[in-house]
Design an enzyme around this catalytic site. Structure first.
Site, PDB file in Angstrom:
ATOM      1  N   HIS A  84       5.170   1.533 -15.195  1.00 50.92           N
ATOM      2  CA  HIS A  84       6.057   2.689 -15.184  1.00 50.92           C
ATOM      3  C   HIS A  84       6.425   3.151 -16.588  1.00 50.92           C
ATOM      4  O   HIS A  84       6.800   4.298 -16.785  1.00 50.92           O
ATOM      5  CB  HIS A  84       7.287   2.414 -14.324  1.00 50.92           C
TER       6      HIS A  84
ATOM      7  N   CYS B 159      -0.509  11.881  -5.698  1.00 51.14           N
ATOM      8  CA  CYS B 159       0.532  11.863  -6.733  1.00 51.14           C
ATOM      9  C   CYS B 159       0.424  10.653  -7.647  1.00 51.14           C
ATOM     10  O   CYS B 159       1.227  10.487  -8.554  1.00 51.14           O
ATOM     11  CB  CYS B 159       1.923  11.955  -6.112  1.00 51.14           C
TER      12      CYS B 159
ATOM     13  N   ASP C  70      -0.453   2.399  -6.466  1.00 52.55           N
ATOM     14  CA  ASP C  70      -0.292   1.244  -5.579  1.00 52.55           C
ATOM     15  C   ASP C  70      -1.505   1.053  -4.681  1.00 52.55           C
ATOM     16  O   ASP C  70      -1.887  -0.074  -4.388  1.00 52.55           O
ATOM     17  CB  ASP C  70       0.987   1.401  -4.728  1.00 52.55           C
TER      18      ASP C  70
ATOM     19  N   GLU D 222      -0.140   4.505   0.386  1.00 51.31           N
ATOM     20  CA  GLU D 222      -0.230   3.607  -0.778  1.00 51.31           C
ATOM     21  C   GLU D 222      -0.837   2.255  -0.447  1.00 51.31           C
ATOM     22  O   GLU D 222      -0.959   1.410  -1.329  1.00 51.31           O
ATOM     23  CB  GLU D 222       1.173   3.355  -1.342  1.00 51.31           C
TER      24      GLU D 222
HETATM   25  C1  PEP Z   1       1.722   5.395  -6.720  1.00 52.42           C
HETATM   26  O1  PEP Z   1       1.872   4.251  -6.313  1.00 52.42           O
HETATM   27  O2  PEP Z   1       0.606   5.903  -6.943  1.00 52.42           O
HETATM   28  C2  PEP Z   1       2.902   6.245  -6.990  1.00 52.42           C
HETATM   29  C3  PEP Z   1       2.773   7.518  -7.264  1.00 52.42           C
HETATM   30  O3  PEP Z   1       4.119   5.655  -6.967  1.00 52.42           O
HETATM   31  P1  PEP Z   1       4.646   4.704  -8.136  1.00 52.42           P
HETATM   32  O4  PEP Z   1       3.685   4.799  -9.299  1.00 52.42           O
HETATM   33  O5  PEP Z   1       6.011   5.163  -8.507  1.00 52.42           O
HETATM   34  O6  PEP Z   1       4.636   3.362  -7.499  1.00 52.42           O
HETATM   35 MG    MG Z   2       3.769   3.568  -5.576  1.00 52.69          MG
END
Ligand code: PEP
Ligand code: MG
Length: 539
Positions: free
Chosen positions: A188, A501, A454, A430
């Site tokens: 993140h 996303c 994920d 995911e």
């Molecule tokens: C993902 O898992 O691709 C996602 C967009 O969520 P995060 O990266 O916040 O887990």
């Molecule tokens: Mg995710």
């Protein structure tokens, strides 16, 4: 000049002083000095800078949380002027001929102890303020930074690694770039840096040592190189590159405000991923057609307690209003795994990525979930909102989450609170399980958004936080592409739209594949949008 090489995870060029994030582990050396006047000047300059930091913090707190919260910083600022605090520090420098860092640490420890020894409970608790102010001065003197919210001059912030809660608190006007010893490309921290358009390089290992603190540096986030005390020719080359990149950006301006459409007329939506209200400006200047992923959990990070309904409502409303009539997809709380907040008191887990996280927390703590849903529904009265549940693995989980949303709508109706009763409810895809049953899920969801970060982790069994596994983390793995294809096909069969996303959405080498698969929406870091639109226009 020293040149260090790491892994560039967010491109861009930055020049600035390297400041290490200090989490309180600083040990002052007992260094002898000969120039007393010079040392006193260092001390006073550091006090002045600490005072400026405190003023900025007070102002920020006043705007965000009100006068009462700003008072603490005002008290700290007054302590910087207080002779009971300053005189003993100066005395150590003048009479014992010791450095300012040591003098501050020693004198403040004595003063703090005097407070601790006081009978009065209130006074005794003031010891923490003395330590806090001392830490702030020492941080300035030693070229470390005491907390991620402070700072008056823009810097390149360095650390062993950054936690998501630290990244949530960065003073984004003051952080020019991020560099860390550890870190995975999918983490993140990397995501945050890209969202903010801040250059970032991770994985320097021990070569990024605290001995470099306070030195001038130049970095290139694309190549992953960090130059300490850069030579003139390096500065010239990087300045040139910075100009070239800015020039390319100017050429993309002709795509601003346009639809995203292929040569043969197929339209896609290009939305932005954001983590906070502060990111909306980046989304707007990046020309996002909407917000495809508002990582709402960042509202919960970097705090001591749960954000209440009103705090959340204000944030969501703010984002929704700023985006006008454009769609804002708010993902419900996705805490757990690498995103930890102590006050959740989550149990220690052997495998937190496979543990109590995301929708699982919300389904097991309905009051917490309801507070967030109430805030989102209330914000829906101010614009174009959609709700998205993370980590849905089964139709039954989706039903349970939707039932709770239904209860919230019923309560708000009884209370005569205005909201949009028809807020679309979508889910993130995911996990491999959700892909395989995407035909079933599509019957009960209003849209899909594929979280490839994920999905990759769970499909390839590669921990996204583990940087040593990067050679095994093939984000273009055929399994992932097939999963995206299957999910999209099942979405369309049920008449709903399907977006991406996760980070893969911004991968320009796959855009053509996604267009051919029929993906309807890509939600990406704001700075990628115009470039993607120009690429799609050629397809
Ligand atoms: C993902 O898992 O691709 C996602 C967009 O969520 P995060 O990266 O916040 O887990
Ligand atoms: Mg995710």
């Amino acid at each position: 000049m020293i040149t260090l090489r790491g892994k560039g995870v967010s491109s861009g060029i930055a020049f600035g002083k390297l400041v290490f994030l200090d989490r309180g582990g600083y040990v002052a050396q007992k260094n002898a000095i000969s120039d007393v006047t010079g040392e006193l000047q260092r001390l006073h300059a550091a006090r002045k800078q600490a005072g400026e930091q405190l003023n900025a913090l007070a102002l920020d707190m006043q705007t965000k949380l009100g006068e009462e919260h700003a008072m603490l910083f005002e008290v700290h600022r007054m302590m910087l002027e207080d002779s009971d605090f300053v005189d003993p520090i100066m005395k150590i420098i003048e009479t014992e001929l010791l450095c300012a860092e040591y003098a501050v640490v020693t004198a403040s420890a004595r003063l703090a102890q005097e407070f601790v020894d006081m009978e009065d409970e209130y006074m005794s608790a003031r010891a923490i303020d003395v330590r806090d102010v001392a830490n702030r001065i020492v941080a300035v003197l030693s070229g470390t930074q005491q907390d991620v919210t402070a700072g008056t001059t823009p810097i390149i912030l360095a650390s062993d690694d950054f936690t998501p809660s630290e990244t949530a608190q960065f003073n984004r006007d003051k952080v020019l770039a991020l560099v860390s010893q550890a870190g995975a490309a999918n983490s993140h921290t990397a995501i945050f840096a890209r969202t903010m358009g801040i250059p970032a390089i991770i994985g320097f290992g021990a070569s990024l040592s605290a001995g470099l603190a306070g030195k001038e540096a130049a970095l290139d986030g694309e190549t992953g190189t960090l130059h300490i005390e850069p030579a003139e020719d390096i500065i010239a080359t990087l300045t040139e590159k910075k100009k070239r990149l800015a020039g390319e950006q100017v050429l993309l301006e002709k795509f601003r405000g346009k639809e995203t459409v292929t040569r043969d007329g197929r339209k896609l939506k290009l939305y932005a991923n954001i983590g906070s209200v502060a990111d909306v400006d980046a989304a707007r200047s990046g020309d996002a057609e909407g917000i495809g992923l508002f990582r709402s959990e960042f509202l919960y990070l970097g705090r001591d307690d749960f954000p209440d309904e009103n705090i959340q409502y204000e944030s969501y409303k703010n984002v929704v209003e700023k985006m006008g009539d454009k769609l804002v997809i708010i993902r419900t709380l996705d805490i757990g795994a690498d995103k930890q907040a102590d006050y959740f008191h989550l149990p220690h887990e052997e495998n937190p990525a496979l543990g109590m996280r995301a929708i699982r927390i919300c389904l097991t703590r309905p009051p917490l979930f309801k507070t967030q849903l109430r805030a989102i529904y209330r914000a829906s009265a101010h614009g174009n909102v959609a709700i998205m549940f993370p980590m849905i693995n089964a139709a039954e989980e989706l039903r349970r989450a939707k039932n709770i949303a239904g209860e919230v709508r019923a309560e708000l109706s009884v209370e005569k609170v205005s909201f949009n009763p028809n807020v679309p409810i979508g889910i993130m895809i995911e996990t491999p399980a959700s892909v395989i049953i995407s035909d079933l899920l599509a019957e009960e969801a209003d849209f899909f958004s594929i979280g490839t970060n994920d999905l990759t982790q769970y499909t390839l069994a590669v921990d996204r936080q583990n940087e040593t596994l990067s050679e095994f983390c093939d984000t273009h793995h055929e399994a992932i592409i097939r999963m995206i294809r299957l999910t999209c096909k099942n979405a369309h069969k049920a008449g709903i739209w399907c977006g991406i996303c996760g980070m893969l959405g911004a991968d320009a080498t796959l855009t053509k594949t996604f267009v051919d698969i029929g993906i309807d929406e890509l939600s990406v870091e704001p700075s990628c949008i115009l470039k993607l639109r120009s690429n799609i226009a050629e397809m």
